[in-house]
Motif scaffolding. Structure first.
Motif, PDB file in Angstrom:
ATOM      1  N   ILE A 153      51.323  42.942  47.319  1.00  0.00           N
ATOM      2  CA  ILE A 153      52.194  44.122  47.372  1.00  0.00           C
ATOM      3  C   ILE A 153      53.004  44.126  48.655  1.00  0.00           C
ATOM      4  O   ILE A 153      54.216  44.374  48.658  1.00  0.00           O
ATOM      5  N   ARG A 154      52.331  43.837  49.761  1.00  0.00           N
ATOM      6  CA  ARG A 154      52.994  43.902  51.068  1.00  0.00           C
ATOM      7  C   ARG A 154      53.993  42.768  51.250  1.00  0.00           C
ATOM      8  O   ARG A 154      55.105  42.976  51.729  1.00  0.00           O
ATOM      9  N   GLN A 155      53.612  41.540  50.862  1.00  0.00           N
ATOM     10  CA  GLN A 155      54.479  40.384  51.115  1.00  0.00           C
ATOM     11  C   GLN A 155      55.685  40.327  50.198  1.00  0.00           C
ATOM     12  O   GLN A 155      56.784  39.969  50.617  1.00  0.00           O
ATOM     13  N   TRP A 156      55.479  40.686  48.918  1.00  0.00           N
ATOM     14  CA  TRP A 156      56.562  40.541  47.951  1.00  0.00           C
ATOM     15  C   TRP A 156      57.192  41.866  47.542  1.00  0.00           C
ATOM     16  O   TRP A 156      58.160  41.879  46.798  1.00  0.00           O
ATOM     17  N   VAL A 169      38.736  62.182  52.619  1.00  0.00           N
ATOM     18  CA  VAL A 169      39.657  61.958  51.501  1.00  0.00           C
ATOM     19  C   VAL A 169      40.984  61.378  51.982  1.00  0.00           C
ATOM     20  O   VAL A 169      41.745  60.810  51.192  1.00  0.00           O
ATOM     21  N   ASN A 170      41.271  61.514  53.274  1.00  0.00           N
ATOM     22  CA  ASN A 170      42.505  60.934  53.811  1.00  0.00           C
ATOM     23  C   ASN A 170      42.433  59.414  53.911  1.00  0.00           C
ATOM     24  O   ASN A 170      43.471  58.755  54.022  1.00  0.00           O
ATOM     25  N   LEU A 171      41.229  58.858  53.893  1.00  0.00           N
ATOM     26  CA  LEU A 171      41.073  57.423  54.097  1.00  0.00           C
ATOM     27  C   LEU A 171      41.691  56.626  52.952  1.00  0.00           C
ATOM     28  O   LEU A 171      42.439  55.674  53.178  1.00  0.00           O
ATOM     29  N   GLU A 172      41.378  57.014  51.707  1.00  0.00           N
ATOM     30  CA  GLU A 172      41.906  56.263  50.569  1.00  0.00           C
ATOM     31  C   GLU A 172      43.405  56.496  50.392  1.00  0.00           C
ATOM     32  O   GLU A 172      44.150  55.554  50.102  1.00  0.00           O
ATOM     33  N   THR A 173      43.856  57.740  50.571  1.00  0.00           N
ATOM     34  CA  THR A 173      45.284  58.002  50.407  1.00  0.00           C
ATOM     35  C   THR A 173      46.100  57.248  51.460  1.00  0.00           C
ATOM     36  O   THR A 173      47.188  56.753  51.157  1.00  0.00           O
ATOM     37  N   GLU A 174      45.564  57.150  52.674  1.00  0.00           N
ATOM     38  CA  GLU A 174      46.257  56.387  53.708  1.00  0.00           C
ATOM     39  C   GLU A 174      46.261  54.901  53.365  1.00  0.00           C
ATOM     40  O   GLU A 174      47.264  54.203  53.556  1.00  0.00           O
ATOM     41  N   GLN A 175      45.142  54.406  52.842  1.00  0.00           N
ATOM     42  CA  GLN A 175      45.056  53.006  52.433  1.00  0.00           C
ATOM     43  C   GLN A 175      46.095  52.696  51.358  1.00  0.00           C
ATOM     44  O   GLN A 175      46.795  51.673  51.423  1.00  0.00           O
ATOM     45  N   ALA A 182      48.879  54.453  50.705  1.00  0.00           N
ATOM     46  CA  ALA A 182      50.228  54.618  51.239  1.00  0.00           C
ATOM     47  C   ALA A 182      50.635  53.411  52.070  1.00  0.00           C
ATOM     48  O   ALA A 182      51.792  52.955  52.015  1.00  0.00           O
ATOM     49  N   GLU A 183      49.701  52.879  52.833  1.00  0.00           N
ATOM     50  CA  GLU A 183      50.012  51.701  53.652  1.00  0.00           C
ATOM     51  C   GLU A 183      50.303  50.494  52.773  1.00  0.00           C
ATOM     52  O   GLU A 183      51.211  49.707  53.064  1.00  0.00           O
ATOM     53  N   ALA A 184      49.536  50.345  51.679  1.00  0.00           N
ATOM     54  CA  ALA A 184      49.763  49.215  50.781  1.00  0.00           C
ATOM     55  C   ALA A 184      51.124  49.299  50.102  1.00  0.00           C
ATOM     56  O   ALA A 184      51.820  48.296  49.942  1.00  0.00           O
ATOM     57  N   SER A 231      49.998  54.280  59.580  1.00  0.00           N
ATOM     58  CA  SER A 231      50.308  55.687  59.836  1.00  0.00           C
ATOM     59  C   SER A 231      51.199  55.866  61.065  1.00  0.00           C
ATOM     60  O   SER A 231      52.110  56.710  61.078  1.00  0.00           O
ATOM     61  N   GLU A 232      50.953  55.071  62.109  1.00  0.00           N
ATOM     62  CA  GLU A 232      51.774  55.188  63.318  1.00  0.00           C
ATOM     63  C   GLU A 232      53.208  54.742  63.056  1.00  0.00           C
ATOM     64  O   GLU A 232      54.163  55.371  63.520  1.00  0.00           O
ATOM     65  N   GLU A 233      53.364  53.635  62.331  1.00  0.00           N
ATOM     66  CA  GLU A 233      54.710  53.153  62.012  1.00  0.00           C
ATOM     67  C   GLU A 233      55.450  54.157  61.135  1.00  0.00           C
ATOM     68  O   GLU A 233      56.653  54.370  61.310  1.00  0.00           O
TER      69      GLU A 233
END
Length: 331
Positions: free
Chosen positions: A38-41, A255-261, A263-265, A271-273
């Motif tokens: 997901i991230r690379q392509w 519950v923020n852990l999975e949503t952040e994971q 969103a980052e993917a 989160s900082e970026e």
């Protein structure tokens, strides 16, 4: 070329196939996970999943629960059990594979299908990609078996989820000898719970307070908390309410852990970026002068750390319980 004209996933498959055939990715090397694809392509989760499924279908890679997807060895002969990953419907009858359950095997794909293997594979997918990525079909693909073969061991996805939660709670047992001080007892259990949520980001949103699942391995946490508080004078109802308060506090942050994971993917930004991209809009709002306290905070900066947030709130809740128990709050 055909790859250029075909669907996006075929171009990614062709690129990874070439890297495997040229030796850039050697047998046993991990190939990019769905999250990395997901991230690379810049593709969707469904496309990334389809890429790995196609590579497995071609026999180029295999899934190793607890490790990931790795390049398949090239020196396998047809007489060895490994081809079961390419022809799962004919290689998984209940006779020979189940009879060899206790025998050692060089590859997980050659082992007999068991409930433990199914649950482990599901947890691996959930840890890496979130609970939404877990399906009976996906777990079967990770194990290199036919989807229907899973139903001999688990009724449906809900039953699989219950087994997953029971398994991860069993990973983190409470000590046999609890601390004598009630506060140490409660804090120890709360931190173990937070550690579980940290290790498995999908766990917190999967658990329910209003419709609690019957997870046998989770019951020792409730018993531990009730014992710690009831022996200090709280009646059982109040002790259980305090337990639910602390449990839901930890769960609410987790519950923020999975949503952040997720969103980052999807965004490719941590989160900082992501916050950096919001600075212009924030500055425009603060320039109105309506929020002087927030403006001062923005000047000094604030580093959101979920571990620190959990610790701060936990200590305040324990202070409140200490007051309820007619003790001076610990400092």
């Amino acid at each position: 070329m055909e790859e250029q004209a075909g669907p996006r996933y075929r171009r990614i498959v062709a690129e990874l196939r070439q890297r495997i055939e040229t030796g850039e990715l050697a047998p046993g090397d991990r190939v990019p996970s769905t999250r990395e694809i997901i991230r690379q392509w810049g593709v969707a989760m469904a496309t990334a999943t389809k890429v790995l499924t196609e590579l497995r279908r071609e026999g180029l890679v295999r899934a190793v629960p607890g490790v990931g997807t790795v390049v398949e060895a090239r020196d396998r002969t047809p007489s060895r059990p490994a081809p079961a990953t390419r022809r799962p419907t004919t290689a998984r009858p209940g006779t020979s594979s189940e009879a060899s359950a206790g025998a050692p095997s060089e590859t997980p794909s050659a082992q007999a299908l068991t409930l433990a293997r199914i649950v482990t594979a599901a947890i691996t997918v959930a840890d890496a990609e979130g609970l939404a990525a877990v399906s009976m079909r996906r777990v079967a693909a990770e194990l290199g078996v036919a989807t229907m073969s899973l139903y001999r061991h688990v009724a449906d996805k809900d039953a699989l989820l219950a087994r997953m939660m029971d398994t991860v709670f069993a990973e983190q047992p409470l000590p046999a000898d609890p601390p004598e001080d009630w506060r140490e007892q409660v804090e120890l259990a709360a931190r173990l719970l937070w550690k579980l949520f940290r290790r498995h980001p999908w766990l917190a949103p999967a658990l329910s307070v209003t419709r609690p699942q019957m997870i046998a391995a989770a019951l020792p946490f409730s018993e531990w908390m009730l014992s710690a508080l009831h022996t200090r004078g709280l009646d059982l109802a109040d002790a259980f309410t305090a337990h639910l308060m602390l449990f839901n506090y930890a769960r609410g942050i987790a519950v923020n852990l999975e949503t952040e994971q997720e969103a980052e993917a999807l965004s490719g930004l941590d989160s900082e970026e992501w916050m950096d991209t919001q600075v212009p809009a924030l500055q425009e709002i603060l320039a109105t002068g309506r929020f002087p306290m927030l403006s001062r905070l923005a000047m000094t900066g604030y580093d959101l750390d979920l571990d620190a947030l959990f610790d701060f709130g936990l200590q305040r809740l324990l202070d409140s319980l200490a007051t309820l128990l007619d003790e001076n709050p610990a400092r």
